[in-house]
Design an enzyme around this catalytic site. Structure first.
Site, PDB file in Angstrom:
ATOM      1  N   CYS A  61       0.807  -1.212   0.000  1.00 46.61           N
ATOM      2  CA  CYS A  61       0.000   0.000   0.000  1.00 46.61           C
ATOM      3  C   CYS A  61       0.848   1.274   0.000  1.00 46.61           C
ATOM      4  CB  CYS A  61      -0.962  -0.041   1.170  1.00 46.61           C
ATOM      5  SG  CYS A  61      -1.910  -1.571   1.105  1.00 46.61           S
TER       6      CYS A  61
ATOM      7  N   HIS B 269      -2.610   8.080   6.090  1.00 44.90           N
ATOM      8  CA  HIS B 269      -2.824   6.738   5.526  1.00 44.90           C
ATOM      9  C   HIS B 269      -4.222   6.281   5.959  1.00 44.90           C
ATOM     10  CE1 HIS B 269      -1.789   3.026   3.662  1.00 44.90           C
ATOM     11  NE2 HIS B 269      -1.824   2.322   4.778  1.00 44.90           N
TER      12      HIS B 269
ATOM     13  N   GLU C  41      -0.608   5.538  13.629  1.00 42.96           N
ATOM     14  CA  GLU C  41      -0.324   6.716  12.812  1.00 42.96           C
ATOM     15  C   GLU C  41      -0.541   7.981  13.645  1.00 42.96           C
ATOM     16  OE1 GLU C  41      -2.567   7.008   9.146  1.00 42.96           O
ATOM     17  OE2 GLU C  41      -1.226   8.567   8.365  1.00 42.96           O
TER      18      GLU C  41
ATOM     19  N   LYS D 255      -9.533   7.831   2.397  1.00 42.31           N
ATOM     20  CA  LYS D 255      -9.944   6.420   2.257  1.00 42.31           C
ATOM     21  C   LYS D 255     -11.346   6.204   2.815  1.00 42.31           C
ATOM     22  CE  LYS D 255      -5.392   4.180   2.229  1.00 42.31           C
ATOM     23  NZ  LYS D 255      -4.480   5.281   2.583  1.00 42.31           N
TER      24      LYS D 255
ATOM     25  N   HIS E 221      -9.780   1.508   0.261  1.00 44.17           N
ATOM     26  CA  HIS E 221      -8.323   1.397   0.220  1.00 44.17           C
ATOM     27  C   HIS E 221      -7.878   0.946  -1.176  1.00 44.17           C
ATOM     28  CE1 HIS E 221      -4.294   1.030   1.346  1.00 44.17           C
ATOM     29  NE2 HIS E 221      -4.401   0.391   2.498  1.00 44.17           N
TER      30      HIS E 221
ATOM     31  N   PHE F  13       1.817  -3.313   3.981  1.00 46.25           N
ATOM     32  CA  PHE F  13       2.197  -4.630   4.504  1.00 46.25           C
ATOM     33  C   PHE F  13       3.635  -4.913   4.046  1.00 46.25           C
ATOM     34  CE2 PHE F  13      -2.194  -6.957   4.823  1.00 46.25           C
ATOM     35  CZ  PHE F  13      -2.558  -6.095   5.832  1.00 46.25           C
TER      36      PHE F  13
END
Lengths: 412, 79
Positions: free
Chosen positions: A164, A304, A315, A336, A341, A400
């Site tokens: 991502c 994010h 975050e 998002k 996503h 990830f």
């Protein structure tokens, strides 16, 4: 040779909120959700039955059936978004862009749909019936190659697959290419089309996805206490990055500078963020140093903000560690909440959002944020867009694998 | 099966499976130049022929096949 400053001169997108930049921006600032029940395949047997799908797009109409069938859906979306960006930057899509142009695409899982189809054929009918197009559709660099062929891009090319963070890394690496005078224009893209049965099933197995099937538009609620995972989405966004010198010489429209890039690795866990967002924090610091600005200059953070319990909490801690008391004032938002996503396409999409925010002095909201988590206590621009003077914006993307990519954009 | 029946079936496959304009498909049409079927497309065409006509085609048999007509004649000879 002196280091070049890097600007963005073209934008293009196709995503759950719109099939061009202006519709997308309109929906972003109106707080519209692009998430809905899955229509691309029968998802009724899956634990998750909703996603952010691209709407009203027929690849056969767009490319002609003979060409369209050679590409996976991710390739279709990439070519579509690239066309808008190339035109927007003032180039002719019918002429080869040539050796002066580089190309970098980011994607998380490439043509995963083609992989799934090929495995089904193999299991049911044997190896002799696997499509000869399977490999060229499923390889993660398919979009890079197909877009380069379509528009005649002959400079350096890369495909980045840092999950991502992929297309944020793509923008950062393109910035470095231009700064170092390797090439003066780069078409950067971020694409994902992984809203397929096995992939959604597999993400659901690791408890990454929201399961609020009854209210798809309300499922993605970053920073809310009731958030329960991210929402899969598909789309492609393309940007034309260019040296400022080249842009000025050809009197191109400029959206803003790409002035900072930070790239770090957690080296902690393959899916979970490091404690307190340690890796993310280092990436943010690097981006600020690279941009040669102070923390207090940041006017907006496009987070994010995936809507997973772990991301949003860590975050938030990382932003507080970066900014101290200022963290409570700076407007933050997770777009998002509206798109879902976009995985490997997220970095490029959110870079576009950051640049449009700079240009319009407007911040798109985090929708569905009604009941704030006590661990998430910053100013996330809940539910309604705001007017806000923005000279500097920061965009976070984490993937990830423990990949962190942070970009800083400034007004030109 | 008559040659023209084989041709009609081949034409149908090209239109349905490969999305090629039916007007372009004549016995003289060159597979690569006129119909823009590349090397990957040829593999698809062979798979489609094998399924439609329930035959097997070896790679060697394709060496001299460059036009629709040559493909039709090959198929006709195998039926």
């Amino acid at each position: 040779m002196t280091e070049q400053r890097v600007v963005v001169t073209g934008l293009g997108t196709i995503n759950p909120l719109g099939n061009n930049v202006s519709d997308t921006w309109k929906n972003l600032i109106s707080g519209v959700s692009g998430i809905d029940h899955i229509t691309l395949f029968d998802a009724s047997d899956l634990p998750v039955t909703f996603a952010g799908e691209v709407k009203d797009f027929d690849a056969n109409d767009y490319l002609g059936k003979q060409n369209a069938r050679k590409l996976d859906r991710s390739g279709h979306l990439s070519i579509f978004a690239a066309e808008e960006a190339i035109k927007d930057a003032g180039f002719d899509i019918n002429k080869q862009l040539g050796e002066e142009f580089g190309i970098i695409f980011g994607t998380g899982i490439g043509g995963i749909g083609a992989t799934e189809d090929a495995v089904r054929v193999y299991e049911n009918r044997g190896s002799k019936r696997i499509s000869p197009l399977a490999i060229t559709q499923l390889m993660p660099n398919s979009s890079t190659g197909q877009v380069a062929i379509k528009y005649g891009i002959k400079g350096p090319s890369l495909t980045i697959t840092t999950a991502c963070a992929a297309s944020a890394n793509a923008i950062g690496e393109a910035k470095r290419m231009i700064e170092h005078n390797i090439v003066d224009k780069v078409l950067v893209g971020g694409t994902e089309s992984g809203t397929t049965s096995m992939t959604i099933g597999a993400f659901a197995q690791i408890k990454a996805l929201s399961k609020q099937n009854n209210e798809p538009q309300k499922a993605c609620k970053p920073f809310d206490v009731n958030r329960d995972g991210f929402v899969m989405a598909e789309g492609s966004t393309a940007l034309i990055l260019e040296s400022e010198e080249s842009a000025i010489k050809r009197e191109a429209k400029i959206y803003g500078y790409v002035s900072g890039y930070g790239s770090t690795t957690d080296a902690y866990h393959i899916t979970a963020p490091s404690e307190g967002g340690e890796g993310a924090l280092r990436a943010m610091k690097q981006a600020i140093v690279d941009a040669d600005i102070e923390v207090k200059s940041i006017d907006y953070i496009n987070a994010h903000g995936t809507s997973t319990p772990a991301n949003d909490k860590n975050e938030t801690i990382a932003i507080k560690s970066l900014m101290g008391e200022l963290a409570y004032q700076v407007p933050i938002s997770s777009t998002k909440s509206m798109t879902g996503h976009l995985l490997g396409g997220g970095g490029a999409f959110e870079a576009m959002v950051s640049l449009l925010s700079l240009k319009n002095n407007k911040i798109a909201p985090t929708i569905n944020l009604n009941d704030m988590d006590e661990d998430c206590d910053l100013n996330y621009t809940p539910n309604l867009s705001i007017d806000h003077n923005i000279d500097t914006a920061m965009s976070n993307s984490f993937g990830f694998g423990g990949h962190n990519a942070v970009l800083v954009f400034e007004k030109s | 099966m008559e040659v023209n029946e084989v041709f009609e079936k081949v034409k149908g496959l090209f239109v349905e499976e490969l999305g090629i304009d039916s007007e372009k498909i004549t016995m003289d049409a060159k597979l690569e130049e006129d119909l823009e079927i590349d090397s990957l497309g040829i593999v698809e065409v062979v798979m489609a022929f094998e399924d439609e006509f329930e035959i097997e085609i070896d790679d060697e048999e394709l060496t001299d096949v460059g036009t629709v007509g040559q493909a039709v004649n090959l198929l006709h000879s195998k039926l």
